[in-house]
Design an enzyme around this catalytic site. Sequence first.
Site, PDB file in Angstrom:
ATOM      1  N   ASP A 324       0.861  -1.181   0.000  1.00  0.00           N
ATOM      2  CA  ASP A 324       0.000   0.000   0.000  1.00  0.00           C
ATOM      3  C   ASP A 324       0.903   1.238   0.000  1.00  0.00           C
ATOM      4  O   ASP A 324       2.116   1.151   0.197  1.00  0.00           O
ATOM      5  CB  ASP A 324      -0.964  -0.028   1.199  1.00  0.00           C
ATOM      6  CG  ASP A 324      -2.203   0.840   0.952  1.00  0.00           C
ATOM      7  OD1 ASP A 324      -2.195   1.638  -0.008  1.00  0.00           O
ATOM      8  OD2 ASP A 324      -3.179   0.724   1.711  1.00  0.00           O
ATOM      9  N   GLU A 525     -10.102   7.527   4.257  1.00  0.00           N
ATOM     10  CA  GLU A 525      -9.180   7.007   5.271  1.00  0.00           C
ATOM     11  C   GLU A 525      -8.545   8.137   6.083  1.00  0.00           C
ATOM     12  O   GLU A 525      -8.405   9.236   5.588  1.00  0.00           O
ATOM     13  CB  GLU A 525      -8.099   6.146   4.607  1.00  0.00           C
ATOM     14  CG  GLU A 525      -7.509   6.773   3.363  1.00  0.00           C
ATOM     15  CD  GLU A 525      -6.432   5.936   2.689  1.00  0.00           C
ATOM     16  OE1 GLU A 525      -5.851   5.048   3.331  1.00  0.00           O
ATOM     17  OE2 GLU A 525      -6.158   6.196   1.511  1.00  0.00           O
TER      18      GLU A 525
HETATM   19  C1  BGC Z   1      -3.577   9.823  -2.474  1.00  0.00           C
HETATM   20  C2  BGC Z   1      -4.360   8.591  -2.141  1.00  0.00           C
HETATM   21  C3  BGC Z   1      -3.618   7.809  -1.151  1.00  0.00           C
HETATM   22  C4  BGC Z   1      -3.202   8.656   0.031  1.00  0.00           C
HETATM   23  C5  BGC Z   1      -2.374   7.875   0.992  1.00  0.00           C
HETATM   24  C6  BGC Z   1      -3.269  10.598  -1.227  1.00  0.00           C
HETATM   25  O1  BGC Z   1      -2.555  11.764  -1.518  1.00  0.00           O
HETATM   26  O2  BGC Z   1      -4.269  10.614  -3.366  1.00  0.00           O
HETATM   27  O3  BGC Z   1      -4.613   7.791  -3.253  1.00  0.00           O
HETATM   28  O4  BGC Z   1      -4.394   6.756  -0.731  1.00  0.00           O
HETATM   29  O5  BGC Z   1      -2.540   9.818  -0.360  1.00  0.00           O
HETATM   30  O6  BGC Z   1      -1.819   8.652   1.999  1.00  0.00           O
HETATM   31  C1  BGC Z   2      -5.173   3.055   0.371  1.00  0.00           C
HETATM   32  C2  BGC Z   2      -5.418   1.987  -0.663  1.00  0.00           C
HETATM   33  C3  BGC Z   2      -5.347   2.584  -2.040  1.00  0.00           C
HETATM   34  C4  BGC Z   2      -4.032   3.292  -2.230  1.00  0.00           C
HETATM   35  C5  BGC Z   2      -3.881   3.937  -3.581  1.00  0.00           C
HETATM   36  C6  BGC Z   2      -3.947   3.865   0.075  1.00  0.00           C
HETATM   37  O1  BGC Z   2      -3.834   4.941   0.932  1.00  0.00           O
HETATM   38  O2  BGC Z   2      -5.047   2.451   1.642  1.00  0.00           O
HETATM   39  O3  BGC Z   2      -6.672   1.391  -0.440  1.00  0.00           O
HETATM   40  O4  BGC Z   2      -5.519   1.570  -2.998  1.00  0.00           O
HETATM   41  O5  BGC Z   2      -3.902   4.295  -1.253  1.00  0.00           O
HETATM   42  O6  BGC Z   2      -4.665   5.050  -3.706  1.00  0.00           O
END
Ligand code: BGC
Ligand code: BGC
Length: 638
Positions: A324, A525
């Site tokens: 990830d 998230e």
């Molecule tokens: C991205 C996301 C990613 C996240 C993780 C963001 O800047 O756009 O795709 O999941 O950072 O920290």
């Molecule tokens: C998320 C994933 C996601 C990845 C790419 C991460 O922060 O946990 O689920 O696929 O970013 O965007």
Amino acid sequence: MKRNCLLTTGLKAVLATGLGGLLVLSGPQGSNAEAKTWPSVRSPIEKDPIIEAKIDDWLSKMSLEQKVGQMIQAEIKSISPDDAAKYHIGSVLNGGGSWPTDDANGPLGAWMSMASLFYGASMDTGDGRLAIPVMWGTDAVHGHNNVVGATVFPHNIGLGAANNPGLMRDIGTVTAREVAVTGIDWTFAPTVAVAQDIRWGRTYESYSSDPKIVANLSKEILLGLQGHPALDNFLSQQKVIATTKHFIGDGGTIDGDDQGNTVLPEDELFDIHGQGYVQTIGAGVQTVMASFNSWNGDKVHGSQYLLTDVLKGKMGFDGFVVGDWNGHAQVEGCSNSSCPQAVNAGVDLFMVPEDWKAFLSNTVSQVKLGEIPISRIDDAVRRILRVKYRAGMFDHGKPVEHQLAGRASLIGHADHRAVARQAVRESLVLLENNGILPLNPKDKIIVTGSGADNLAFQSGGWTVTWQGRDLESRIINPRKYYQGHTSILDGMREAVKTAGGKVKTDPKAKADVAVVVFGEEPYAEFDGDIASTDFDLKASKDFALIQDFKARNIPVVTVFLSGRPRGVDAAIDASDAFIAAWLPGSEGAGVADVILGDKYSFKGRLPFDWPASTDEGGNAKTRYARGYNAAINIGSEP
Ligand code: BGC
Ligand code: BGC
């Protein structure tokens, strides 16, 4: 499957902890020779000796730099096609809210152009390079949701409420088609998290707290995304490579803490959080994403036991493990740009969005220094190439030549949106109804509330942007990001108009009934983690509206938009009917379909327990148990 009786897991856990289980709890890296938990789930895709021989040939020709390059995935904003070719990069991704243009509303064709540039660069054999196609991954987690105009399905929690396996397959099929239009090879879905604490901000990415529902639905959507291993459509040009994520225990962290620690004995880890992997590996999923969380204190990205011994060994997974987003950096002793521990543990492809160059050179040095055995590198590259071969990436030619390439009319196509609208209808859970529903479209109806005409609220996070809002200004996504979407108000207006009436939006108007739509603002998230399941009604203008209607003797139907159940007792008690509508996505009209007239009934069942508001001690009892639907439980509808 070894264990089919989930009710006994508590007892097993007690036994396990009382006996050898302490060993398990003291560290997942132990040998756990006793654990019979993980079944061997051979993939239905046989290893093809011709492909394996081709990979042998590649491995004999590739330099160490070329091999390690294959193991890296960079973000499209941080790498050019030329650099991807120069450094032999195996994969790119666009993160949540990252598009090929600076503006989300840029031309649709920009996706395909970018795919062509990366592909073309990766296949250019100048300067002694090898022609290995680069693989582009995206989070198409509820439809092709980074693309403006795409069909957006309800987030997983709503699909768990609908719990319709056939529908899941259709959703996978539609999503794959829209992704294929843009030239992208791979989606980071389905999420098979089994959220155990709804305070977790990713609860809506979880179909249910019931592992059986999660396992079943994720298998079906997978078959739609990748195709069926027994059919010709398997990884055809209308399909995408899928990822089951996040392995393992993402939904089990203490207090629902995102990326936190999941503390469980091994057989409970399997019984609760492992079922989606059993089903999707069994249905041919080609990639598994390692999870940010820890298991019993150790980060999964660094766990050789879980990634190699369990997933690849015991369960027999022969695709590749993708890390990830900088997940490796959280392993003790690692950083974004260096993590031999995670390579050795079994991560095959590293999501190193920005620091890919340093990660590449550090990993090459670590191999030279003997910190990473070359056999591990060869295994990782073999797995990555195996998936690329299986997906036809060496045979399908340029992205622009693929069957659905550039077919803009398929993005948000009416047939696709009809599937999403069905999903919305089936996802709605009726929590209360004193007889007011269904509404007569000929009645005088007010439709109001902060969510009534709010497309950002309706789709939540992972829609055009990552959090459903701008990261700096915190302003929610503008309406122009939701081309072709229908709000709940739009849907009500249309249906009422068809019946000869007119919806009112002025809350002060005279009416027979008011529909108040409100709920959570978009989040994803981290941002979405909360300390309490209570929803703050005191500060809510929408709740004030409900009370005002009550005072005027106008019955109220509340439609609650949220990524999870929330304690909203006073709002439920003040409403004549209360509907959990989750995060329905682009087809708000699905709500009108069910609440107006008797053509459709409420079919959704709670995929999670729904809490009451907390008492003074901060405790929340369950108000409605998982499986509940007032319409079904009181037998008013079939
Ligand atoms: C991205 C996301 C990613 C996240 C993780 C963001 O800047 O756009 O795709 O999941 O950072 O920290
Ligand atoms: C998320 C994933 C996601 C990845 C790419 C991460 O922060 O946990 O689920 O696929 O970013 O965007």
